[in-house]
Motif scaffolding. Structure first.
Motif, mmCIF file in Angstrom:
data_model
loop_
_atom_site.group_PDB
_atom_site.id
_atom_site.type_symbol
_atom_site.label_atom_id
_atom_site.label_comp_id
_atom_site.label_asym_id
_atom_site.label_seq_id
_atom_site.Cartn_x
_atom_site.Cartn_y
_atom_site.Cartn_z
ATOM 1 N N LYS A 28 0.831 -1.213 0.000
ATOM 2 C CA LYS A 28 0.000 0.000 0.000
ATOM 3 C C LYS A 28 0.859 1.254 0.000
ATOM 4 C CE LYS A 28 -4.074 -1.884 0.114
ATOM 5 N NZ LYS A 28 -5.027 -1.741 -0.971
ATOM 6 N N PHE A 29 1.913 1.268 0.809
ATOM 7 C CA PHE A 29 2.775 2.448 0.838
ATOM 8 C C PHE A 29 3.566 2.589 -0.460
ATOM 9 C CE2 PHE A 29 2.148 2.712 5.485
ATOM 10 C CZ PHE A 29 1.788 4.055 5.534
ATOM 11 N N LYS A 30 4.036 1.486 -1.024
ATOM 12 C CA LYS A 30 4.742 1.558 -2.300
ATOM 13 C C LYS A 30 3.829 2.144 -3.373
ATOM 14 C CE LYS A 30 7.702 -2.453 -1.534
ATOM 15 N NZ LYS A 30 7.949 -3.842 -1.962
ATOM 16 N N GLU A 31 2.584 1.665 -3.432
ATOM 17 C CA GLU A 31 1.613 2.183 -4.400
ATOM 18 C C GLU A 31 1.394 3.675 -4.197
ATOM 19 O OE1 GLU A 31 -1.996 -0.096 -3.984
ATOM 20 O OE2 GLU A 31 -0.966 -1.977 -4.424
ATOM 21 N N ALA A 32 1.244 4.100 -2.941
ATOM 22 C CA ALA A 32 1.000 5.510 -2.637
ATOM 23 C C ALA A 32 2.196 6.375 -3.014
ATOM 24 C CB ALA A 32 0.665 5.681 -1.160
ATOM 25 N N ILE A 33 3.396 5.865 -2.809
ATOM 26 C CA ILE A 33 4.607 6.612 -3.144
ATOM 27 C C ILE A 33 4.765 6.711 -4.660
ATOM 28 C CG2 ILE A 33 7.134 6.541 -3.067
ATOM 29 C CD1 ILE A 33 6.753 5.234 -0.205
ATOM 30 N N ILE A 34 4.622 5.592 -5.335
ATOM 31 C CA ILE A 34 4.802 5.562 -6.789
ATOM 32 C C ILE A 34 3.742 6.394 -7.505
ATOM 33 C CG2 ILE A 34 4.732 4.034 -8.818
ATOM 34 C CD1 ILE A 34 6.106 1.915 -6.972
ATOM 35 N N SER A 35 2.506 6.348 -7.022
ATOM 36 C CA SER A 35 1.424 7.092 -7.667
ATOM 37 C C SER A 35 1.454 8.584 -7.330
ATOM 38 C CB SER A 35 0.070 6.520 -7.253
ATOM 39 O OG SER A 35 -0.218 6.848 -5.900
ATOM 40 N N GLY A 36 2.262 8.967 -6.344
ATOM 41 C CA GLY A 36 2.316 10.372 -5.944
ATOM 42 C C GLY A 36 1.299 10.739 -4.880
ATOM 43 N N GLN A 37 0.515 9.768 -4.439
ATOM 44 C CA GLN A 37 -0.464 10.020 -3.379
ATOM 45 C C GLN A 37 0.243 10.385 -2.079
ATOM 46 O OE1 GLN A 37 -3.068 6.693 -2.766
ATOM 47 N NE2 GLN A 37 -4.582 7.894 -1.675
ATOM 48 N N LEU A 38 1.403 9.812 -1.859
ATOM 49 C CA LEU A 38 2.246 10.146 -0.719
ATOM 50 C C LEU A 38 3.455 10.882 -1.285
ATOM 51 C CD1 LEU A 38 2.601 9.814 2.350
ATOM 52 C CD2 LEU A 38 3.856 7.721 1.900
ATOM 53 N N LYS A 39 3.558 12.157 -0.953
ATOM 54 C CA LYS A 39 4.593 13.023 -1.512
ATOM 55 C C LYS A 39 5.932 12.822 -0.801
ATOM 56 C CE LYS A 39 1.462 15.280 -3.968
ATOM 57 N NZ LYS A 39 0.733 14.332 -4.708
ATOM 58 N N ALA A 40 6.998 13.197 -1.482
ATOM 59 C CA ALA A 40 8.339 13.144 -0.898
ATOM 60 C C ALA A 40 8.375 14.010 0.357
ATOM 61 C CB ALA A 40 9.366 13.639 -1.907
ATOM 62 N N ASP A 41 8.992 13.501 1.387
ATOM 63 C CA ASP A 41 9.157 14.178 2.677
ATOM 64 C C ASP A 41 7.850 14.379 3.441
ATOM 65 O OD1 ASP A 41 11.954 14.402 2.348
ATOM 66 O OD2 ASP A 41 11.673 16.189 1.109
ATOM 67 N N GLU A 42 6.764 13.799 2.980
ATOM 68 C CA GLU A 42 5.490 13.874 3.707
ATOM 69 C C GLU A 42 5.538 12.895 4.878
ATOM 70 O OE1 GLU A 42 0.697 13.587 2.819
ATOM 71 O OE2 GLU A 42 2.127 13.225 1.219
ATOM 72 N N ALA A 43 5.082 13.353 6.022
ATOM 73 C CA ALA A 43 5.100 12.506 7.218
ATOM 74 C C ALA A 43 4.111 11.360 7.064
ATOM 75 C CB ALA A 43 4.756 13.325 8.451
ATOM 76 N N MET A 44 4.536 10.201 7.502
ATOM 77 C CA MET A 44 3.674 9.024 7.513
ATOM 78 C C MET A 44 3.126 8.851 8.920
ATOM 79 S SD MET A 44 6.101 6.510 5.262
ATOM 80 C CE MET A 44 5.316 5.058 5.879
ATOM 81 N N PRO A 45 2.077 8.061 9.071
ATOM 82 C CA PRO A 45 1.581 7.788 10.426
ATOM 83 C C PRO A 45 2.670 7.091 11.240
ATOM 84 C CG PRO A 45 0.066 6.931 8.760
ATOM 85 C CD PRO A 45 1.292 7.375 8.046
ATOM 86 N N SER A 46 2.716 7.384 12.511
ATOM 87 C CA SER A 46 3.669 6.682 13.373
ATOM 88 C C SER A 46 3.293 5.207 13.431
ATOM 89 C CB SER A 46 3.657 7.274 14.783
ATOM 90 O OG SER A 46 2.456 6.921 15.443
#
Length: 81
Positions: A28-46
């Motif tokens: 899920k995180f790989k998909e979000a990173i690759i698709s741009g849904q999770l931006k570079a340097d954006e904080a993730m949930p602890s």
């Protein structure tokens, strides 16, 4: 961090899929990173926050985060997250 509602919509764990939960988190995180849904340097949930939201053991999330970090998808900053 991702908005709460958006986060819960795209992050669902299937406990009956046969795929380990930590691997589903990785995917899920790989998909979000690759698709741009999770931006570079954006904080993730602890670790504890994500484990609480998904109602799973925090060690499972920790394992997923360790693997994501080892593969270069994410990084941590001591004292910041």
């Amino acid at each position: 961090m991702l908005q709460e509602v958006t986060f819960l919509l795209w992050f669902k764990i299937d406990f009956h899929s046969g795929i380990p939960v930590y691997q589903q988190i990785n995917n899920k995180f790989k998909e979000a990173i690759i698709s741009g849904q999770l931006k570079a340097d954006e904080a993730m949930p602890s670790i504890r926050e994500l484990a609480g939201k998904l109602k799973i053991n925090h060690n499972t999330v920790a394992r997923a985060y360790r693997e994501l970090e080892a593969k270069g998808y994410i990084y941590s900053r001591p004292g910041v997250g």
